[in-house]
Design a protein around this motif. Structure first.
Motif, PDB file in Angstrom:
ATOM      1  N   ALA A 192       2.110  38.589   8.487  1.00  0.00           N
ATOM      2  CA  ALA A 192       1.230  38.488   7.318  1.00  0.00           C
ATOM      3  C   ALA A 192      -0.200  38.856   7.694  1.00  0.00           C
ATOM      4  O   ALA A 192      -0.890  39.582   6.976  1.00  0.00           O
ATOM      5  N   SER A 193      -0.638  38.346   8.834  1.00  0.00           N
ATOM      6  CA  SER A 193      -1.995  38.657   9.275  1.00  0.00           C
ATOM      7  C   SER A 193      -2.122  40.118   9.652  1.00  0.00           C
ATOM      8  O   SER A 193      -3.112  40.772   9.349  1.00  0.00           O
ATOM      9  N   ALA A 194      -1.101  40.646  10.325  1.00  0.00           N
ATOM     10  CA  ALA A 194      -1.140  42.032  10.769  1.00  0.00           C
ATOM     11  C   ALA A 194      -1.138  42.993   9.595  1.00  0.00           C
ATOM     12  O   ALA A 194      -1.704  44.077   9.658  1.00  0.00           O
ATOM     13  N   ALA A 195      -0.491  42.605   8.494  1.00  0.00           N
ATOM     14  CA  ALA A 195      -0.396  43.492   7.340  1.00  0.00           C
ATOM     15  C   ALA A 195      -1.664  43.482   6.496  1.00  0.00           C
ATOM     16  O   ALA A 195      -1.925  44.409   5.739  1.00  0.00           O
ATOM     17  N   GLY A 196      -2.454  42.447   6.602  1.00  0.00           N
ATOM     18  CA  GLY A 196      -3.664  42.358   5.804  1.00  0.00           C
ATOM     19  C   GLY A 196      -4.785  43.194   6.380  1.00  0.00           C
ATOM     20  O   GLY A 196      -4.691  43.745   7.466  1.00  0.00           O
ATOM     21  N   ALA A 197      -5.885  43.311   5.618  1.00  0.00           N
ATOM     22  CA  ALA A 197      -7.031  44.075   6.091  1.00  0.00           C
ATOM     23  C   ALA A 197      -7.649  43.380   7.291  1.00  0.00           C
ATOM     24  O   ALA A 197      -7.961  42.191   7.233  1.00  0.00           O
ATOM     25  N   PRO A 198      -7.804  44.076   8.403  1.00  0.00           N
ATOM     26  CA  PRO A 198      -8.373  43.452   9.599  1.00  0.00           C
ATOM     27  C   PRO A 198      -9.775  42.911   9.316  1.00  0.00           C
ATOM     28  O   PRO A 198     -10.591  43.569   8.684  1.00  0.00           O
ATOM     29  N   THR A 199     -10.035  41.720   9.812  1.00  0.00           N
ATOM     30  CA  THR A 199     -11.323  41.075   9.531  1.00  0.00           C
ATOM     31  C   THR A 199     -12.474  41.756  10.241  1.00  0.00           C
ATOM     32  O   THR A 199     -13.637  41.483   9.919  1.00  0.00           O
ATOM     33  N   THR A 200     -12.184  42.633  11.202  1.00  0.00           N
ATOM     34  CA  THR A 200     -13.253  43.312  11.922  1.00  0.00           C
ATOM     35  C   THR A 200     -13.732  44.579  11.221  1.00  0.00           C
ATOM     36  O   THR A 200     -14.722  45.177  11.642  1.00  0.00           O
ATOM     37  N   VAL A 201     -13.058  45.002  10.158  1.00  0.00           N
ATOM     38  CA  VAL A 201     -13.423  46.267   9.505  1.00  0.00           C
ATOM     39  C   VAL A 201     -14.851  46.226   8.973  1.00  0.00           C
ATOM     40  O   VAL A 201     -15.642  47.144   9.213  1.00  0.00           O
ATOM     41  N   GLU A 202     -15.209  45.175   8.235  1.00  0.00           N
ATOM     42  CA  GLU A 202     -16.533  45.126   7.610  1.00  0.00           C
ATOM     43  C   GLU A 202     -17.655  45.114   8.646  1.00  0.00           C
ATOM     44  O   GLU A 202     -18.609  45.912   8.526  1.00  0.00           O
ATOM     45  N   PRO A 203     -17.593  44.276   9.693  1.00  0.00           N
ATOM     46  CA  PRO A 203     -18.681  44.331  10.678  1.00  0.00           C
ATOM     47  C   PRO A 203     -18.747  45.647  11.443  1.00  0.00           C
ATOM     48  O   PRO A 203     -19.834  46.099  11.804  1.00  0.00           O
ATOM     49  N   VAL A 204     -17.604  46.288  11.668  1.00  0.00           N
ATOM     50  CA  VAL A 204     -17.623  47.595  12.338  1.00  0.00           C
ATOM     51  C   VAL A 204     -18.289  48.634  11.436  1.00  0.00           C
ATOM     52  O   VAL A 204     -19.134  49.411  11.888  1.00  0.00           O
ATOM     53  N   HIS A 205     -17.907  48.637  10.151  1.00  0.00           N
ATOM     54  CA  HIS A 205     -18.555  49.545   9.204  1.00  0.00           C
ATOM     55  C   HIS A 205     -20.053  49.309   9.156  1.00  0.00           C
ATOM     56  O   HIS A 205     -20.855  50.263   9.151  1.00  0.00           O
ATOM     57  N   ARG A 206     -20.445  48.065   9.093  1.00  0.00           N
ATOM     58  CA  ARG A 206     -21.868  47.714   8.990  1.00  0.00           C
ATOM     59  C   ARG A 206     -22.634  48.194  10.226  1.00  0.00           C
ATOM     60  O   ARG A 206     -23.748  48.737  10.115  1.00  0.00           O
ATOM     61  N   THR A 207     -22.045  48.006  11.392  1.00  0.00           N
ATOM     62  CA  THR A 207     -22.711  48.398  12.634  1.00  0.00           C
ATOM     63  C   THR A 207     -22.823  49.915  12.744  1.00  0.00           C
ATOM     64  O   THR A 207     -23.869  50.449  13.139  1.00  0.00           O
ATOM     65  N   ALA A 208     -21.738  50.631  12.391  1.00  0.00           N
ATOM     66  CA  ALA A 208     -21.775  52.094  12.452  1.00  0.00           C
ATOM     67  C   ALA A 208     -22.809  52.641  11.474  1.00  0.00           C
ATOM     68  O   ALA A 208     -23.549  53.586  11.797  1.00  0.00           O
ATOM     69  N   ALA A 209     -22.895  52.049  10.294  1.00  0.00           N
ATOM     70  CA  ALA A 209     -23.873  52.486   9.293  1.00  0.00           C
ATOM     71  C   ALA A 209     -25.296  52.218   9.776  1.00  0.00           C
ATOM     72  O   ALA A 209     -26.207  53.024   9.561  1.00  0.00           O
ATOM     73  N   ALA A 210     -25.501  51.071  10.432  1.00  0.00           N
ATOM     74  CA  ALA A 210     -26.831  50.741  10.945  1.00  0.00           C
ATOM     75  C   ALA A 210     -27.268  51.723  12.024  1.00  0.00           C
ATOM     76  O   ALA A 210     -28.433  52.141  12.058  1.00  0.00           O
ATOM     77  N   LEU A 211     -26.339  52.096  12.904  1.00  0.00           N
ATOM     78  CA  LEU A 211     -26.692  53.059  13.956  1.00  0.00           C
ATOM     79  C   LEU A 211     -26.946  54.438  13.352  1.00  0.00           C
ATOM     80  O   LEU A 211     -27.886  55.145  13.767  1.00  0.00           O
ATOM     81  N   THR A 212     -26.138  54.825  12.378  1.00  0.00           N
ATOM     82  CA  THR A 212     -26.372  56.100  11.679  1.00  0.00           C
ATOM     83  C   THR A 212     -27.779  56.118  11.078  1.00  0.00           C
ATOM     84  O   THR A 212     -28.502  57.121  11.188  1.00  0.00           O
ATOM     85  N   ALA A 213     -28.188  55.019  10.448  1.00  0.00           N
ATOM     86  CA  ALA A 213     -29.520  54.938   9.845  1.00  0.00           C
ATOM     87  C   ALA A 213     -30.611  55.051  10.898  1.00  0.00           C
ATOM     88  O   ALA A 213     -31.660  55.677  10.668  1.00  0.00           O
TER      89      ALA A 213
END
Length: 251
Positions: free
Chosen positions: A227-248
């Motif tokens: 069930a946990s593996a099938a759901g959206a990984p909880t690390t996606v949002e912080p990874v997106h946020r960090t990549a966007a911050a570095l891009t900026a």
């Protein structure tokens, strides 16, 4: 001085061809790929070997230790690395995992930064380590946004991909499907393809021209329950946020 410029360009072209291959390249192959006279290629290889930039082996030529020395110096002064350092450190703290900054060099992922939280797993992704880009989430995050000709050039000669754990793409068609999925969902995911029991989520970092120049990733223990593996990984949002911050920060 002007007579030296073509030779310099050709010498760098040889180094780039060697860096894009995971095996030794013969002088004859370099002549064919670069469209240069055979005598010119041999003369350049002789100079590059004398300077430690290439090394002759039984099957041809590979990059020499001088290239590694230049690369190590670049990593120490790389502004990308300096800008990313506090962001990568914060990502590790926020997720409790191991956060990485990586770039793509030819077909390989090269890790520039690694930050681990006290709760994170032991991984092999230390700064300077190289791994097949098609196996890593960071490598796929970058590859997914490369123009197709550039991707094919990076993977030239890779008819059968390296496999570490029995998982991951074995050929270009399988990698292409994975990269299409990465573009659709907006992040790359790797499950146990480098280290068993470890899941990595990564997102691309872009420069001012919208080119994917790096990727931010974080590795955590792979969820054991389905069930946990099938759901959206909880690390996606912080990874997106960090990549966007570095891009900026790069703009």
């Amino acid at each position: 001085m002007s007579a030296e410029v073509p030779a310099l360009r050709r010498g760098i072209a040889i180094l780039r061809q060697l860096s894009a291959s995971n095996r030794a390249v013969s002088a004859g192959t370099l002549v064919r790929l670069l469209g240069l006279p055979r005598s010119t290629v041999y003369d350049l290889l002789g100079v590059l070997e004398e300077l430690g930039m290439v090394q002759r082996v039984e099957a041809g030529y590979v990059l020499g230790p001088g290239v590694h020395e230049l690369g190590a110096s670049y990593l120490r002064t790389n502004p990308l690395q300096n800008l990313a350092a506090p962001l990568v450190r914060q990502l590790a703290e926020d997720t409790g995992g191991t956060a990485q900054l990586a770039v793509l060099r030819g077909w390989e992922t090269v890790y520039l930064l690694k930050e681990s939280s006290p709760r994170s797993l032991a991984l092999i992704t230390a700064a300077g380590v190289r791994l097949p880009g098609y196996l890593t989430a960071t490598g796929r995050a970058i590859m997914a946004h490369l123009p197709k000709p550039e991707l094919l050039a990076a993977l030239q000669g890779e008819t059968e991909f390296v496999n570490r754990t029995g998982r991951g793409p074995r050929m270009l068609s399988q990698l292409s499907a994975e990269l299409s999925l990465t573009r659709r969902r907006g992040y790359a995911q790797e499950d146990g393809e480098v280290t068993p029991g470890v899941r990595t989520i990564a997102a691309a970092v872009f420069d001012v021209l919208e080119r994917p120049i790096a990727a931010i990733g974080v590795s955590v223990a792979d969820p054991a329950d389905e069930a946990s593996a099938a759901g959206a990984p909880t690390t996606v949002e912080p990874v997106h946020r960090t990549a966007a911050a570095l891009t900026a920060r790069l703009r």
